[in-house]
Design an enzyme around this catalytic site. Structure first.
Site, PDB file in Angstrom:
ATOM      1  CG  ASN A 181       2.238  37.925  11.870  1.00 52.37           C
ATOM      2  OD1 ASN A 181       3.104  38.650  12.355  1.00 52.37           O
ATOM      3  ND2 ASN A 181       1.071  37.740  12.444  1.00 52.37           N
ATOM      4  CG  PHE A 206      -7.482  31.161  14.418  1.00 52.29           C
ATOM      5  CD1 PHE A 206      -7.784  32.482  14.674  1.00 52.29           C
ATOM      6  CD2 PHE A 206      -8.475  30.202  14.595  1.00 52.29           C
ATOM      7  CE1 PHE A 206      -9.041  32.856  15.099  1.00 52.29           C
ATOM      8  CE2 PHE A 206      -9.747  30.573  15.018  1.00 52.29           C
ATOM      9  CZ  PHE A 206     -10.031  31.902  15.275  1.00 52.29           C
ATOM     10  CD  GLU A 207      -1.752  35.605  11.934  1.00 50.37           C
ATOM     11  OE1 GLU A 207      -0.741  35.759  11.269  1.00 50.37           O
ATOM     12  OE2 GLU A 207      -2.435  36.552  12.344  1.00 50.37           O
ATOM     13  CG  PHE A 208      -2.751  31.479  16.536  1.00 50.77           C
ATOM     14  CD1 PHE A 208      -3.516  30.393  16.884  1.00 50.77           C
ATOM     15  CD2 PHE A 208      -3.332  32.742  16.522  1.00 50.77           C
ATOM     16  CE1 PHE A 208      -4.840  30.548  17.230  1.00 50.77           C
ATOM     17  CE2 PHE A 208      -4.658  32.917  16.860  1.00 50.77           C
ATOM     18  CZ  PHE A 208      -5.421  31.810  17.215  1.00 50.77           C
ATOM     19  N   GLY A 209      -1.713  28.521  13.850  1.00 50.62           N
ATOM     20  CA  GLY A 209      -1.587  27.078  13.730  1.00 50.62           C
ATOM     21  C   GLY A 209      -2.770  26.262  14.218  1.00 50.62           C
TER      22      GLY A 209
END
Lengths: 323, 268
Positions: free
Chosen positions: A129, B53-56
């Site tokens: 990712n 979290f990696e999604f911001g």
């Protein structure tokens, strides 16, 4: 010259930064014209067989599902997709014979896509990712690569085209990932105006980076608003219009995923997608939900239904922070 | 007869994970079980832990109950300090701001290297294919201390991985630094459904530290395809407490999406 210490040897999508800049100079109109079209026209005009496509956000949240379904309906071929948080739509694109290569990301879940990889029906490359997001940032910055301190020491290096070199500043090994300039970016947003100014509420993967890095950008929006709205509140603009080639008005465009603060995920529908195990079940799903309807509106009308949509809207109770 | 506690293997791993976190530290949260660990820990033990979290989502305080089917939706970005995107999220870890990271794994080896990509066969023709790195490679590369959560089964603890998805100590002492990974980072603990492991300071090999109350080190080692180092003194891990189980079952995951699993018992 820096010596390459380790490199992946697989194929990768790459454009010379000057070739991409020339495309931006020559092909991207800066005029704030009306770009509103339906999904059918957007996909037929701006997506070609063999294209590389990226999209934001995830399958479950604000994904451009109406545009993906239209790609499948038009039976595009030999697509290469950059799949960051990809769950069911990668399975649909492979199952429908549209996608043959996937840069991963996160390739979940369900048995169909896993089996397709094992059978060699789709070629996958492992960028992770963070690696894919950085490639798109490099594409957006007009540089040939960006360095990073991950991927190092792992087998992902051999099944991507990342390269490890000696950093000229510290002397340490550092990993480089090549810029990615996709042919097309799909972005599903909360609000857009007809020329392409767009707003996303909530987090995203790389919405602006993908819009900057891609040769063509299709925005699908839950709501079409007046252009002046963006000038009144510029902090909230995610994408300015001159990056965008087409605007599609697609309420429930993220269905069966959710649209933050607008509607919730349809878990029953997602369960049906996850339950697809073989080609017969895949064909049945594609026939019922995609091939047998003329487009997004008919899909919502005949396959989802007003009552279901009303219920999913009712479930979207968290609105704090989204406006 | 002695009283016993009943719980699932997943509940035990989640409770162990939650007890490991420190208050006032940052925590990079992987998808699935680590999300539930973060919620339980924040509710019970470490109110000032900062989740990321990696999604911001920077510093969210996840809403209860935990729901599946959200990846960056309102439920797991709820009441964040900041909403961003992936390149910024990994900047927090790459710059050294993330103290702990937590990841699941298909396989783990004696140096804490992680496979989450495929099992059996080759990369081109895998026996079984799984999701791959996602952001796990970045988490295991950047965080100061990475915690691995894995079900205790022999086929998961192997001398050699089918694929190295995320880095542990690679081939041993100094190997991370030689590969160019950030200094002084690496796997810190391996939480399993029977035991807790650390890593030997000198050799960087996985070392058995504690076992579930009522189990013996032999019970644990028997179900591993390599022999770990054994700490001089093996301590006992208490089974999930009443508070932990009540919160997990009644408030956090009442529909048992994550906490379901194999039933286990241990002396109370």
């Amino acid at each position: 010259m820096s010596r390459i210490r380790r490199e992946g040897k697989v194929e990768y999508r790459f454009d010379h930064p000057d070739a991409f800049r020339a495309h931006v100079r020559d092909k991207k109109s800066r005029k704030p014209v009306d770009k509103l079209v339906d999904a059918k026209e957007a996909v037929s005009r701006f997506v070609n067989d063999g294209d590389y496509i990226v999209y934001d956000f995830s399958s479950l949240t604000r994904g451009p599902q109406a545009l993906i379904r239209e790609v499948i309906r038009q039976k595009k071929k030999e697509l290469w997709i950059g799949a960051e948080f990809t769950l069911h739509e990668s399975a649909l694109l492979v199952g429908a014979g549209c996608a043959s290569r996937i840069d991963v990301g996160f390739l979940g879940y369900g048995n169909y896509i896993g089996q397709a990889v094992c059978d060699g029906r789709v070629q996958v490359y492992e960028w992770t990712n963070g690696g894919l997001a950085l490639r798109i940032l490099a594409g957006a910055r007009g540089v040939p690569f960006l360095p990073t301190r991950d991927l190092l020491g792992t087998d992902n290096l051999d099944v991507s085209a990342a390269r490890v070199i000696q950093d000229p500043y510290t002397g340490m090994p550092v990993c480089l990932v090549p810029a990615l300039n996709p042919d097309v970016a799909f972005l599903h947003v909360h609000q857009a105006d007809v020329s392409g100014d767009a707003r996303i509420f909530g987090t995203n993967l790389f919405a602006l980076e993908a819009a900057l890095a891609s040769r063509r950008v299709i925005v699908s929006a839950e709501e079409i608003v007046e252009a002046d709205e963006f000038r009144k509140d510029p902090m909230r603009t995610t994408i300015p219009y001159f990056l965008v080639d087409a605007v599609v008005h697609a309420p429930f465009g993220a269905y069966p995923g959710s649209m933050p603060a607008r509607y919730e995920i349809d878990l029953e529908h997602v369960d049906r997608l996850n339950a697809i195990r073989n080609d017969e079940q895949m064909q049945r799903y594609l026939d019922e939900n995609i091939y047998s309807v003329s487009g997004h509106e008919e899909f919502l009308d005949k396959r989802v239904g007003a009552a279901r949509m009303k219920e999913l809207r009712r479930r979207a109770t968290i609105i704090e922070g989204y406006r | 007869m002695a009283r016993t506690v009943e719980f699932t293997d997943t509940e035990f791993m989640i409770a162990q994970g939650a007890r490991l976190l420190e208050d006032g530290k940052t925590f990079f949260v992987g998808w699935g079980i680590p999300q539930v660990v973060a919620i339980l820990a924040q509710k019970l033990y470490v109110p000032d832990v900062v989740q990321l979290f990696e999604f911001g989502a920077i510093g969210p305080q996840s809403i209860l109950p935990f729901v599946r089917g959200t990846m960056g939706g309102p439920q797991n970005t709820y009441r964040s300090l900041q909403w961003l995107n992936m390149n910024w999220a990994f900047s927090y870890s790459a710059a050294g701001y993330m103290d702990y990271g937590m990841l699941g794994a298909l396989q783990v080896d004696p140096y804490g290297n992680i496979n989450s990509t495929f099992l059996g066969g080759t990369f081109e023709k895998p026996g079984r294919r799984f999701a791959g790195s996602g952001g796990g490679n970045q988490v295991a590369s950047h965080c100061w201390r990475t915690i691995i959560i894995i079900k205790h089964e022999g086929r998961r603890f192997v001398p050699k991985l089918d694929f190295v998805t995320s880095p542990g100590y690679l081939s041993g002492p100094g190997a991370r630094e030689r590969a160019g990974l950030p200094k002084d980072t690496g796997p810190y603990r391996v939480v399993t459904s029977k035991a807790l492991f650390g890593f030997d300071e000198r050799t960087k090999e996985m070392t058995l530290l504690s076992v579930l109350r009522g189990a013996s080190p032999d019970d644990v080692i028997r179900e591993m395809a390599f022999r770990p180092r054994i700490a001089k003194e093996i301590s006992e891990i208490a089974p999930p407490t009443e508070d932990e189980l009540r919160l997990l079952r009644e408030e956090i995951d009442p529909s048992r999406i994550i906490i379901r699993g194999e039933r286990m018992t241990a002396p109370a």
